[in-house]
Design an enzyme around this catalytic site. Structure first.
Site, mmCIF file in Angstrom:
data_model
loop_
_atom_site.group_PDB
_atom_site.id
_atom_site.type_symbol
_atom_site.label_atom_id
_atom_site.label_comp_id
_atom_site.label_asym_id
_atom_site.label_seq_id
_atom_site.Cartn_x
_atom_site.Cartn_y
_atom_site.Cartn_z
ATOM 1 N N VAL A 172 6.918 -0.323 -2.873
ATOM 2 C CA VAL A 172 6.763 0.811 -1.957
ATOM 3 C C VAL A 172 8.093 1.183 -1.308
ATOM 4 C CG1 VAL A 172 5.705 1.486 0.236
ATOM 5 C CG2 VAL A 172 4.320 0.440 -1.553
ATOM 6 N N THR A 187 0.558 -1.665 4.446
ATOM 7 C CA THR A 187 -0.877 -1.593 4.730
ATOM 8 C C THR A 187 -1.201 -2.682 5.756
ATOM 9 O OG1 THR A 187 -1.263 -0.837 2.483
ATOM 10 C CG2 THR A 187 -3.175 -1.734 3.672
ATOM 11 N N LYS A 203 0.498 5.205 -6.554
ATOM 12 C CA LYS A 203 -0.114 4.298 -7.531
ATOM 13 C C LYS A 203 0.996 3.711 -8.385
ATOM 14 C CE LYS A 203 -2.635 7.665 -9.357
ATOM 15 N NZ LYS A 203 -2.316 8.797 -8.473
ATOM 16 N N ASN A 242 -8.784 2.229 -0.225
ATOM 17 C CA ASN A 242 -8.782 1.178 -1.248
ATOM 18 C C ASN A 242 -10.156 0.543 -1.410
ATOM 19 O OD1 ASN A 242 -6.215 1.627 -2.011
ATOM 20 N ND2 ASN A 242 -5.330 -0.211 -1.112
ATOM 21 N N ILE A 262 -14.717 5.330 -12.435
ATOM 22 C CA ILE A 262 -15.985 4.753 -12.899
ATOM 23 C C ILE A 262 -15.852 4.368 -14.380
ATOM 24 C CG2 ILE A 262 -17.546 5.738 -11.154
ATOM 25 C CD1 ILE A 262 -18.355 7.858 -13.330
ATOM 26 N N CYS A 272 -3.007 -4.762 -4.350
ATOM 27 C CA CYS A 272 -3.633 -4.072 -3.211
ATOM 28 C C CYS A 272 -5.137 -4.278 -3.084
ATOM 29 C CB CYS A 272 -3.319 -2.587 -3.273
ATOM 30 S SG CYS A 272 -1.566 -2.256 -3.031
ATOM 31 N N ARG A 310 0.344 -9.107 -10.369
ATOM 32 C CA ARG A 310 -0.347 -9.741 -9.246
ATOM 33 C C ARG A 310 -1.871 -9.584 -9.407
ATOM 34 N NH1 ARG A 310 3.431 -7.419 -4.373
ATOM 35 N NH2 ARG A 310 3.636 -5.659 -5.774
HETATM 36 P P1 NAI Z 1 6.551 -6.124 -2.440
HETATM 37 O O1 NAI Z 1 6.159 -7.545 -2.337
HETATM 38 O O2 NAI Z 1 6.850 -5.528 -3.773
HETATM 39 O O3 NAI Z 1 7.815 -5.849 -1.504
HETATM 40 C C1 NAI Z 1 7.933 -6.283 -0.190
HETATM 41 C C2 NAI Z 1 9.393 -6.605 0.064
HETATM 42 O O4 NAI Z 1 9.593 -6.863 1.437
HETATM 43 C C3 NAI Z 1 9.881 -7.833 -0.689
HETATM 44 O O5 NAI Z 1 10.987 -7.505 -1.502
HETATM 45 C C4 NAI Z 1 10.283 -8.809 0.421
HETATM 46 O O6 NAI Z 1 11.382 -9.640 0.084
HETATM 47 C C5 NAI Z 1 10.607 -7.854 1.546
HETATM 48 N N1 NAI Z 1 10.599 -8.427 2.886
HETATM 49 C C6 NAI Z 1 9.711 -9.285 3.433
HETATM 50 N N2 NAI Z 1 10.026 -9.541 4.712
HETATM 51 C C7 NAI Z 1 11.143 -8.825 4.991
HETATM 52 C C8 NAI Z 1 11.954 -8.650 6.158
HETATM 53 N N3 NAI Z 1 11.653 -9.251 7.312
HETATM 54 N N4 NAI Z 1 13.035 -7.857 6.061
HETATM 55 C C9 NAI Z 1 13.332 -7.232 4.911
HETATM 56 N N5 NAI Z 1 12.607 -7.355 3.789
HETATM 57 C C10 NAI Z 1 11.517 -8.125 3.827
HETATM 58 O O7 NAI Z 1 5.390 -5.310 -1.721
HETATM 59 P P2 NAI Z 1 4.880 -3.818 -2.038
HETATM 60 O O8 NAI Z 1 3.999 -3.827 -3.221
HETATM 61 O O9 NAI Z 1 6.036 -2.899 -1.980
HETATM 62 O O10 NAI Z 1 3.954 -3.569 -0.777
HETATM 63 C C11 NAI Z 1 4.488 -3.337 0.520
HETATM 64 C C12 NAI Z 1 3.363 -2.857 1.416
HETATM 65 O O11 NAI Z 1 2.880 -1.593 0.935
HETATM 66 C C13 NAI Z 1 2.140 -3.768 1.445
HETATM 67 O O12 NAI Z 1 1.578 -3.736 2.707
HETATM 68 C C14 NAI Z 1 1.204 -3.129 0.421
HETATM 69 O O13 NAI Z 1 -0.142 -3.432 0.677
HETATM 70 C C15 NAI Z 1 1.478 -1.662 0.651
HETATM 71 N N6 NAI Z 1 1.216 -0.805 -0.490
HETATM 72 C C16 NAI Z 1 1.526 -1.207 -1.754
HETATM 73 C C17 NAI Z 1 1.280 -0.373 -2.835
HETATM 74 C C18 NAI Z 1 1.588 -0.807 -4.219
HETATM 75 O O14 NAI Z 1 1.119 -0.145 -5.150
HETATM 76 N N7 NAI Z 1 2.344 -1.873 -4.442
HETATM 77 C C19 NAI Z 1 0.694 0.969 -2.644
HETATM 78 C C20 NAI Z 1 0.466 1.303 -1.267
HETATM 79 C C21 NAI Z 1 0.698 0.435 -0.246
#
Ligand code: NAI
Length: 441
Positions: free
Chosen positions: A11, A121, A157, A214, A256, A266, A334
């Protein structure tokens, strides 16, 4: 605008890059030094169509940069996004340690009045927690800097993330501060078709809207999977049932499709987190508990189908698996259904020949690293040699119209077990292939 993006995952990287694309000055920060070093060297740590080119061109233009140094990232920034992970905690709730740590850093290092935008999220009430943490840190350094918390959940997505971000169905802005709302509108203006795309609400409603979206999608998936399971038992064909119900405009065809369960980063964690939040507020979310229960069982259905044919002891058997990623268009594994399937097959003595267009490297390095008897194949047909059956797990486009003659020629057995109902039984019959799909007896 000058933007800091805390968290450079799926994201954060997509959001930061898309904002850079529209001329903002974006700095992406992450605690993962390996990730940031790769990005600085021009390597994109995830596969997402169109992303690599956009990152490279914006780095070149000077609109996009990467750092592990949060203090540096917050210099002269007026908008700071939080896009860190919110993984499932042991009790099913969202683990907020990364969000709150980002908030602490913002409070410690912000250098001017800042809009703090929560894109992760997060459960209802997190905006308030983030506000408290930042205020505490500012008080520790006697700072009079001002900030506002805006909830701006993300709906992209994986597999289509850049396109989704560039042309969003809606942009939710959770804030009651007119200047915060205006700033967000200005930032998103280049991406929207019309002003109706903006949906403004209070922070709590915005936080809940993301979970509700979701949960709704996960519910549709578990619903059709339940109908598939009923279809199999009563002798109906879920593909026909699907057409029969999807044609109703109140229901529609999307989400569906019968399958082998939802995975990804997610749906599983967000449904669990919403169940947990509900129970903390004294409400049993029974429907959502069932959605999860049905999905858990569904992830084991492909293995059951294999064992119905080949018996529970699979020693000496080899299975070709097409697709490892949790869905097409991404290398994300994941909570992918392929993991459960491979665990069961290998656990019962089988060998695996796997092929996925994008996820094999990550599978080998992380998700399936503990399994010895998996061979990763160069292409989809190589995976079939000497296999007793082909199991389709992820519906990548390149699996949609394969050469069935080639499949028949290479397989030792003649079964195609399809977790995504991609083919027509009649066509497969012509090639002497036995077709097992979801929701058809
Ligand atoms: P991800 O795990 O790919 O990336 C998160 C990043 O944050 C990691 O690289 C991690 O090292 C970094 N991080 C953690 N703590 C940190 C800090 N204190 N300072 C700097 N960096 C830090 O996660 P993703 O998939 O990008 O998801 C992020 C959020 O967005 C979650 O809450 C997820 O539920 C939500 N989300 C994800 C979607 C998806 O399709 N992956 C879609 C919509 C929302």
């Amino acid at each position: 605008m000058k933007i800091a993006m805390i968290g450079t995952g799926y994201v954060g990287l997509v959001t930061g890059t898309c904002f850079a694309e529209t001329g903002n000055d974006v700095i992406c920060v992450d605690v993962n030094a390996e990730k940031i070093n790769k990005l600085k060297d021009g390597h994109i740590p995830i596969y997402e169509p169109g992303l690599a080119d956009m990152v490279k061109s914006n780095v070149k233009k000077g609109n996009l940069s990467f750092t592990t140094n949060i203090e540096e990232a917050l210099q002269k920034v007026n908008i700071c996004f939080i896009a860190v992970g919110t993984p499932m905690g042991e009790d099913g709730s969202a683990d907020l340690q990364y969000v709150l740590s980002a908030a602490r850093d913002i409070g410690r290092y912000m250098t001017q009045d800042t809009y703090v935008v929560d894109k992760s999220t997060v459960p209802v009430g997190t905006g308030e927690k983030v506000r408290q943490v930042i205020a505490e840190e500012l008080a520790k350094r006697n700072s009079k800097l001002q900030f506002d918390i805006i909830s701006n959940p993300e709906f992209l997505k994986e597999g289509n993330a850049c396109a989704d971000f560039m042309t969003p169905d809606r942009v939710i802005i959770g804030s009651e501060q007119p200047d915060s709302i205006e700033t967000m509108k200005e930032l998103y203006e280049p991406f929207i078709r019309s002003r109706e795309v903006f949906i403004i609400m209070d922070v709590k409603s915005a936080e809940l809207a993301k979970y509700a979206a979701n949960a709704m999608l996960a519910t549709k998936i578990s619903f059709i999977n339940e109908i598939a399971n009923i279809s199999e038992r009563v002798g109906a064909d879920v593909n026909k049932v699907r057409r029969g119900i999807g044609s109703d405009s109140r229901i529609g065809y999307s989400f569906i499709n019968p399958g082998c369960g939802y995975g990804g980063s997610c749906f599983p964690k967000d449904v669990q987190a919403l169940i947990k939040t509900s129970s903390e507020y004294g409400y049993e979310a029974e429907l959502l508990q069932s959605v999860e229960k049905v999905n858990y069982a569904q992830k084991h259905i492909l293995a059951q189908k294999v064992q119905n044919i080949f018996g529970s002891n699979l020693a000496g058997k080899t299975f070709a698996i097409w697709g490892l990623a949790f869905k097409p268009g991404t290398d994300d594994m994941r909570a992918a259904p392929s993991i459960e399937l491979i665990k069961t097959l290998v656990g019962n003595g089988a060998s695996i020949k796997a092929y996925d267009p994008k996820a094999m490297k990550i599978a080998q390095q992380y998700y399936l690293k503990d399994f010895d008897n998996i061979i990763y194949s160069k292409n989809k047909y190589d995976a079939l040699y000497e296999a007793d059956a082909l199991i389709l797990v992820t519906e990548w486009k390149e699996f949609q119209s394969p050469d069935f003659m080639e499949i028949k020629g290479r397989l030792k057995g003649n079964y195609i077990i399809d977790g995504r109902n991609q083919y027509k039984e009649k066509i497969l019959e012509k090639f002497g292939l036995a077709y097992i799909q979801m929701g058809v007896k």
